[in-house]
Scaffold this motif. Structure first.
Motif, mmCIF file in Angstrom:
data_model
loop_
_atom_site.group_PDB
_atom_site.id
_atom_site.type_symbol
_atom_site.label_atom_id
_atom_site.label_comp_id
_atom_site.label_asym_id
_atom_site.label_seq_id
_atom_site.Cartn_x
_atom_site.Cartn_y
_atom_site.Cartn_z
ATOM 1 N N GLU B 431 0.832 -1.202 0.000
ATOM 2 C CA GLU B 431 0.000 0.000 0.000
ATOM 3 C C GLU B 431 0.871 1.259 0.000
ATOM 4 O O GLU B 431 0.584 2.231 -0.706
ATOM 5 C CB GLU B 431 -0.919 -0.014 1.236
ATOM 6 N N TYR B 433 3.769 1.515 -1.234
ATOM 7 C CA TYR B 433 4.311 1.622 -2.589
ATOM 8 C C TYR B 433 3.271 2.212 -3.549
ATOM 9 O O TYR B 433 3.558 3.077 -4.362
ATOM 10 C CB TYR B 433 4.772 0.243 -3.071
ATOM 11 N N ARG B 434 2.015 1.748 -3.422
ATOM 12 C CA ARG B 434 0.953 2.255 -4.291
ATOM 13 C C ARG B 434 0.777 3.768 -4.108
ATOM 14 O O ARG B 434 0.674 4.512 -5.089
ATOM 15 C CB ARG B 434 -0.370 1.544 -3.973
ATOM 16 N N SER B 436 2.847 5.932 -3.058
ATOM 17 C CA SER B 436 4.005 6.644 -3.583
ATOM 18 C C SER B 436 3.978 6.654 -5.122
ATOM 19 O O SER B 436 4.133 7.699 -5.750
ATOM 20 C CB SER B 436 5.251 5.961 -3.035
ATOM 21 N N ARG B 437 3.715 5.499 -5.701
ATOM 22 C CA ARG B 437 3.744 5.373 -7.162
ATOM 23 C C ARG B 437 2.624 6.172 -7.825
ATOM 24 O O ARG B 437 2.836 6.905 -8.783
ATOM 25 C CB ARG B 437 3.604 3.879 -7.526
ATOM 26 N N ASP B 438 1.403 6.067 -7.272
ATOM 27 C CA ASP B 438 0.250 6.683 -7.938
ATOM 28 C C ASP B 438 0.034 8.143 -7.569
ATOM 29 O O ASP B 438 -0.715 8.847 -8.239
ATOM 30 C CB ASP B 438 -1.037 5.913 -7.595
ATOM 31 N N PHE B 439 0.654 8.591 -6.480
ATOM 32 C CA PHE B 439 0.383 9.961 -6.042
ATOM 33 C C PHE B 439 1.655 10.766 -5.807
ATOM 34 O O PHE B 439 1.981 11.651 -6.570
ATOM 35 C CB PHE B 439 -0.491 9.947 -4.773
ATOM 36 N N LYS B 442 4.329 10.380 -8.627
ATOM 37 C CA LYS B 442 3.873 10.271 -10.006
ATOM 38 C C LYS B 442 4.144 11.585 -10.754
ATOM 39 O O LYS B 442 3.892 12.668 -10.244
ATOM 40 C CB LYS B 442 2.375 9.974 -10.045
ATOM 41 N N GLY B 445 1.106 14.327 -14.428
ATOM 42 C CA GLY B 445 -0.337 14.489 -14.293
ATOM 43 C C GLY B 445 -0.794 15.821 -14.872
ATOM 44 O O GLY B 445 -0.031 16.784 -14.916
ATOM 45 N N PRO B 488 -6.383 8.593 -12.882
ATOM 46 C CA PRO B 488 -4.924 8.379 -12.778
ATOM 47 C C PRO B 488 -4.096 9.542 -13.322
ATOM 48 O O PRO B 488 -2.888 9.594 -13.094
ATOM 49 C CB PRO B 488 -4.697 7.108 -13.606
ATOM 50 N N ARG B 489 -4.740 10.466 -14.036
ATOM 51 C CA ARG B 489 -3.970 11.591 -14.588
ATOM 52 C C ARG B 489 -3.967 12.824 -13.694
ATOM 53 O O ARG B 489 -3.598 13.910 -14.126
ATOM 54 C CB ARG B 489 -4.554 11.979 -15.948
ATOM 55 N N ASP B 510 -10.954 9.614 -4.897
ATOM 56 C CA ASP B 510 -10.893 8.213 -5.322
ATOM 57 C C ASP B 510 -12.025 7.412 -4.648
ATOM 58 O O ASP B 510 -12.762 6.662 -5.294
ATOM 59 C CB ASP B 510 -9.511 7.675 -4.915
#
Lengths: 252, 580, 127
Positions: B431, B433-434, B436-439, B442, B445, B488-489, B510
């Protein structure tokens, strides 16, 4: 849902502090649209949504009851959801985190000190005997309710701590909101915990630290009158002392 | 990730239901290790904004049967009758418990608790603390909770429920002060995160009501029940959506259109006199009164205000003294936010999104379909509210089912000791990692959070408002799918860790998209009109096909919709009549 | 990542008008103390005899002492008024079921002040 859009703008100077990046807080200026029906919080939301998403502050109910959004607005502690831009326009509005509290980030202050003091004043009904539920409610007349009602209206917004010069100089002072809660429970006809609260209320950091500046009551958005609560606690604990020391045979 | 913590019970959400659950569990077994984790300090929770009151049978002239029947009728027969029965019978002792804990209830001259009438109720049974009932209940519960040994994680934001071995064993949460992602493991978890009113543009709900718990459960495979039922409160104050309590009407206030006419008599709630009269006119249920507004607007009989159409709420005849005594907050809010003194002026109001009847599917003990996971309060759907909640039933609901969930979770935690810590740590690292990666890390955007959020709320208002039809709901479903694809953008301005409130708003959006999709697809599938769900293409209630709860399951695409029979015990469906 | 502690300002009493008024109220005690010294001097001069007493009276008539008395009187009045206006905060008086209005308490205080002053004046002036 906004009213007719005009091109008028207002300047907000917001104190920013990003730990790890800024050595000390500094003001940043933002131009936001001016609307008659906007409060300072609306302007902050505009900044966060449209200009700079990194501005941090607390808010939720936007109707003056959750107590999240207290800030210094032009040097006075206010709920930012209740401070209208039109009170200041066209002058610049200066927004800072509540004074006398450590700044965590931007307009976010640390509540740790208050949250530790709160349980210390035992803000709950204390009884020697618990009434069983099937015995129904305690009787309390409207007059008895009125006796403590005002002191039960505190939303813990902490504007009073920001207005209290004693709290700035003596951070151990229990402070206006927590002491108002002592009065709130002491004066409740259902409560028997006055003596348990006395040690903290009349102790070295309690009511006698208060020098009666009275600003806590002036800034209180809910008319709780913490200064009044503290004066009443002083009076009752002085009378208590008289009873115990001057007339020791009168009690116990 | 830092040192993981472990508790017997983890309660997510520190509002009325969460605090009640914590106290119930602590009273049942003082040795239990209980924790409350909330994204705000408990006293900031949205329970604080509830105004008018809390219903419970206490007066001699009242009866359990009457409260049960009112609630079931109000629900348009979609409530589970066993749940309603349990609710009504336990509401009274729960409310007396609140009194013993110090809640400053308004009183009769003899010192007994005072009650006031409320919409859709046949007798006065609503306890009140002037018109700040929720505020007083929340602070009473919070202050009382300080007596108990309850660990609190204030300003921690749960981002994922941890399911391991077919059981819920805790949550991953961001400590907002540090930005660190933590494991908070628990033998049982109770969701008490409140509603999701912020999926709409005009709502009484505070900023924090983003359907967090609904989305957390939904993602953990638990269905959301009856999400299409969204309550519009008839009297919101434009432009903010601040609530003007129903108590304004129960104390005698009337609603009039631009001609000064009490229009509710045209919509099956009259005759207008005598007034005040229970279960009639302005004391009708919220769904009907809000629907009448839309009819009036279409007839051109509403008032054009600077913020759209309104009708007028008139309390002037109550007089200054009664207004100050019974509804002081109405006066305070009107004066402050609309510049109107209700003592002398009419209050402009319009329907406003107020409450989600739907939520996480639970049984009468607050248990979800996932072992070890419970839910209570507005985020849950037991269901006692069915297709329309009666005013003043939500506060006793959070007490009754908060306490039930607390006790049920305590029993579960004692029987299920094992925690699979290594597996949970792996999930939390995943979680972290998610996030960090998605927000936080990232790049590239382009979409602003606020833009997507505004688009979502408008889509909901357009297709899933007071009146709905298939074409409109389909468009909303498509727009939501589009927003889901765009999400995601999003671009974050803030990549720091300390109080990154922008990250919180992104995660809330989200969550809200999940809740919104569940609402829209549930609404699309229900081809009938019932309570707050009014389909212009299917204007009749259809008990043959839809005396059922909707269950929405999350999939990678559109939610999968299923149904569950309503529990009918002694009160067979009948026509829903008010006014007479 | 530690929070920022704003420095304590030692000119805090200048930050807000109310703080300044508060400090002024506290400082009025200096003038009251000064007036007490003037009275003590009077006792000493009386003990020293008629000449000393007359010199003392002449001293009182000097512009400096006149100014001091005016300022001391203003300070005493300021302190009294601000103190009385705070009185209803400290005293919540209930008679039966009714709670006295703050204004009633305020005027009761003024009334008591007037009565006490009248008694004092009578005692001093009757001879």
């Amino acid at each position: 849902m906004t009213s007719s859009v005009s091109s008028a703008t207002i300047t907000l100077e917001v104190l920013r502090y990003r730990p790890g990046r800024d050595q000390a807080p500094a003001f940043q200026s933002f131009q936001v649209p001016y609307r008659e029906d906007w409060v300072v919080l609306d302007a902050l939301n505009y900044i966060k949504d449209q200009i700079d998403g990194s501005l941090s502050y607390r808010w939720s109910c936007r109707m003056g009851v959750c107590g999240s959004c207290g800030m210094m607005v032009n040097g006075t502690p206010r709920l930012s959801c209740a401070a209208f831009l039109k009170e200041y326009y066209p002058a610049t509005v200066r927004v800072e985190p509540l004074e006398h509290f450590p700044i965590e980030r931007d307009l976010v202050i640390s509540l740790d000190d208050f949250m530790q003091k709160l349980p210390a004043v035992r803000p709950w009904i204390v009884r020697q005997d618990d009434r069983p539920l099937d015995a129904g409610e305690y009787r309390q007349t409207p007059a008895e309710l009125d006796w403590y009602k005002q002191f039960s209206m505190c939303i813990n917004c902490l504007l009073c701590y920001s207005a209290c010069p004693v709290y700035e100089l003596e951070p151990r002072f229990i402070g206006p909101a927590a002491l108002a809660l002592v009065a709130r429970y002491n004066l409740d006809s259902r409560d028997q915990g006055r003596e348990q609260r006395q040690e903290i209320a009349a102790g070295p950091d309690g009511v006698w630290d208060c020098t009666l500046v009275g600003e806590c009551s002036t800034v209180c958005p809910k008319d709780v009158d913490p200064a009044g609560a503290i004066q009443r606690l002083k009076l009752s604990s002085a009378l208590e002392w008289v009873k115990n020391v001057v007339l020791p045979w009168g009690r116990r | 990730m830092v040192e993981p913590s472990e508790h017997d019970i983890l309660i997510i959400g520190g509002g009325g239901a969460g605090l009640r659950a914590a106290i119930a569990a602590a009273e049942m077994d003082p040795t239990l290790d209980i924790a409350i984790l909330s994204k705000v300090y408990p006293m900031r929770s949205h329970t604080v904004s509830a105004e008018g009151g809390a219903a419970a049978v206490i007066k001699p002239a009242d009866s359990f049967a009457a409260h049960i029947e009112d609630t079931i009728t109000g629900s348009d027969w979609l409530a589970d009758q066993d749940a309603v029965e349990a609710f009504v019978k336990e509401a009274a002792p729960e409310m007396i418990q609140m009194e013993h804990w110090g809640c400053p209830w308004s009183r009769e001259p003899d010192g007994s608790v005072a009650v006031r009438p409320f919409g859709g109720m046949r007798i006065e049974r609503t306890w009140f603390a002037a018109d700040k009932t929720g505020f007083h209940m929340l602070h009473t519960l919070f202050q009382t909770s300080l007596k108990f040994r309850i660990t609190r994680y204030d300003e921690w934001f749960a981002t994922r429920l941890l399911v391991e071995g077919g059981r819920c064993q805790g949550a991953a949460a961001i400590e907002l002060r540090t930005g660190r992602v933590h494991l908070v493991a628990a033998r049982a978890v109770i969701l008490c995160t409140g509603g999701a009113g912020r999926i709409y543009p005009f709502t009484t709900n505070g900023a924090i009501c983003a359907g967090d718990g609904m989305a957390l459960a939904y993602r953990a495979g638990v269905p959301l029940k009856d999400m299409e039922f969204v309550q519009y409160h008839p009297t919101g104050l434009p432009p903010t959506g601040i609530l003007i309590t129903e108590a304004a009407r129960s104390e005698g206030g009337i609603m009039i259109n631009k001609d000064g006419y009490r229009y509710l008599q045209d919509y099956g709630m009259g005759p207008p006199d005598p007034w005040p009269r229970l279960r009639a006119m302005e004391m009708g249920p919220r769904d009907r009164i809000s629907q009448a507004f839309v009819h009036e607007m279409r007839k051109g009989r509403t008032i054009k205000g600077p913020y759209g159409d309104v009708v007028h709420l008139d309390v002037r005849h109550l007089g200054e003294k009664k207004i100050n005594q019974k509804i002081p907050f109405v006066r305070e809010l009107s004066l402050h936010y609309a510049g109107i003194d209700p003592v002398r002026e009419l209050i402009p109001v319009r329907p406003v999104v107020h409450y989600m009847m739907g939520g996480v599917h639970t049984d009468v003990w607050g248990a979800t379909t996932l072992p070890g996971m419970y839910a209570a309060g507005e985020c849950a759907c037991v269901s006692i509210n069915g297709a329309n909640r009666l005013g003043s039933n939500s506060l006793p609901e959070l007490l009754v089912f908060g306490a039930r969930a607390g006790r049920a979770a305590a029993a579960f935690a004692r029987e299920h000791q094992a925690i699979n810590r290594p597996a949970l740590i792996t999930q939390v690292l995943d979680e972290e990692y998610r996030l960090s990666r998605d927000f936080l890390r990232k790049e590239g955007g382009t979409e602003r959070i606020a833009t997507l959020r505004a688009e979502m709320t408008l889509a909901m208002e357009d297709g899933c408002g007071i009146f709905r039809d298939e074409a409109g709901i389909r468009r909303t479903c498509e727009r939501l799918a589009d927003l889901r694809a765009h999400f995601p953008r999003i671009a974050l301005d803030d990549r720091t860790l300390t109080y990154n409130t922008e990250l919180v708003t992104a995660l809330e959006l989200d969550f809200m998209l999940d809740a919104a999709q569940a609402v829209a697809h549930s609404a699309l599938a229900r081809a009938e009109s019932r309570g707050s769900h009014q389909r212009t293409d299917y204007p009749k209630r259809d008990d043959e096909r839809f005396l059922k709860h909707t269950l929405a399951y999350r999939t990678d695409g559109a939610p999968r919709i299923d149904y569950l029979d309503v529990v009918v015990t002694r009160w067979p469906p009948a026509e829903r009549v008010y006014g007479r | 990542m530690s929070p920022y502690y704003r420095p304590v300002r030692f000119d805090w009493w200048r930050k807000r008008r109310a703080y300044t008024l508060f400090v002024v109220r506290e400082l009025t005690s200096v003038f009251i103390a000064g007036y007490a010294i003037v009275l003590l001097l009077l006792l000493r001069r009386l003990a020293e005899g008629r000449e000393a007493y007359e010199a003392y009276l002449q001293w009182l008539a000097t512009p400096g002492m006149m100014a001091f008395h005016i300022v001391a009187l203003a300070a005493a009045v300021f302190h009294s008024l601000t103190w009385f206006s705070l009185a209803p905060r400290a005293m919540a008086v209930r008679i039966g079921e009714r709670r006295l209005q703050p204004r009633t308490i305020l005027w009761a205080n003024y009334a008591a002040w007037a009565v006490v002053s009248a008694i004092a004046a009578w005692m001093v002036l009757r001879a």
